[in-house]
Design an enzyme around this catalytic site. Structure first.
Site, short mmCIF file in Angstrom:
data_model
loop_
_atom_site.label_atom_id
_atom_site.label_comp_id
_atom_site.label_asym_id
_atom_site.label_seq_id
_atom_site.Cartn_x
_atom_site.Cartn_y
_atom_site.Cartn_z
N SER A 86 56.19 40.21 73.86
CA SER A 86 56.52 39.05 73.04
C SER A 86 56.37 39.46 71.58
CB SER A 86 55.56 37.89 73.34
OG SER A 86 55.71 36.84 72.40
N TYR A 104 47.20 34.42 75.04
CA TYR A 104 48.53 34.95 75.35
C TYR A 104 48.86 36.12 74.43
CZ TYR A 104 53.64 35.04 75.82
OH TYR A 104 54.94 35.44 76.02
#
Length: 262
Positions: free
Chosen positions: A138, A151
């Protein structure tokens, strides 16, 4: 990609589903994995050549089972050429409101489950003196933003691990590609964990307006074909975050405090 065997995790929806359908149009064989066997079979039915697609359910959180799952995967087509580690889970909660159990679960799925598959498959790649690990990271694997502390940490960890793997096994002709999405219009935010471990249950505005997963898959496949070591695929705002954090960190620290990430 002729006659290659591609194993995709997180293949039941979103990016993984789009990758499977796109790859099935070529002369490849696919192994599709996630927890949801019913959804995997639906994706298989959408592929151009379903006979060349096998379904192998697994749970990344149960990372101690993944060595056995890898053995099963290799047996399906007698080899694997490309592993796309795409499975994972996101987060939408403030640090002070997030239980340690949520931190542990995110790390178990996104990091330990991911590298457990890679470690299990690595001897197969070494033996064959070829192989390609692709990791869906990401852009927040390159910088942190509010509501995504665990995350982001799990994705940062992947970069450290795979940078080391790339260096250690260059001599074995093993390729590593880290793909960093920005906002993509999938169910990732709907399924994201909040502080008590339950699902958020709704899409974020930014995710809703994100890149279509079919478009993302097309760009990701191009990056994989070109064996990119690391690539950022997303809108201008997400890419600005990556480069601001790298080259203008003081500016980044000011901007991220004001960044609307919902």
């Amino acid at each position: 990609m002729n006659n290659q065997v591609i194993w995709i995790t997180g293949a039941s929806s979103g990016i993984g589903k789009s990758l499977a359908i796109a790859y099935s149009k070529g002369d490849v064989k696919l192994i599709l994995s996630s927890r949801n066997e019913e959804a995997l079979n639906e994706v298989r039915s959408l592929c151009k050549n379903p006979d060349n697609v096998k379904v192998l359910p697994l749970d990344l959180e149960q990372y101690e089972t993944l060595t056995t799952k890898t053995t099963e995967a290799i047996k399906l087509f007698s080899k694997i050429d490309l592993l796309i580690n795409n499975g994972g889970i996101s987060q939408r909660s403030l640090i002070r409101e997030t239980s340690l159990e949520v931190d542990q679960r995110i790390m178990a799925i996104n990091y330990l489950g991911n590298i457990a598959l890679t470690k299990a498959l690595l001897p197969h790649f070494i033996k064959n003196q070829k192989g390609h690990f692709v990791v869906t990271s990401s852009v927040v694997g390159k910088f942190g933003t509010p509501l995504r502390s665990s995350y982001s940490a799990s994705k940062h960890a992947l970069h450290g691990f795979y940078d080391a793997l790339r260096a250690e096994h260059f001599k074995d002709k093993i390729t590593v590609s880290l793909v960093c999405p920005g906002f993509v219009a999938t169910e990732v935010s709907k399924n994201a964990l909040v502080g008590d471990g339950s699902k958020q249950g709704a899409r974020d505005t930014a995710t809703e307006k994100g890149m279509h997963p079919d478009r993302f898959a097309k760009l990701m496949i191009k990056a994989i074909k070109n064996k990119k070591a690391e690539v950022y695929i997303g809108g201008a705002k997400e890419k600005v975050g990556v480069y601001a954090r790298r080259y203008l960190p003081t500016l980044y620290y000011r901007l991220v405090r004001k960044w609307n990430v919902t």
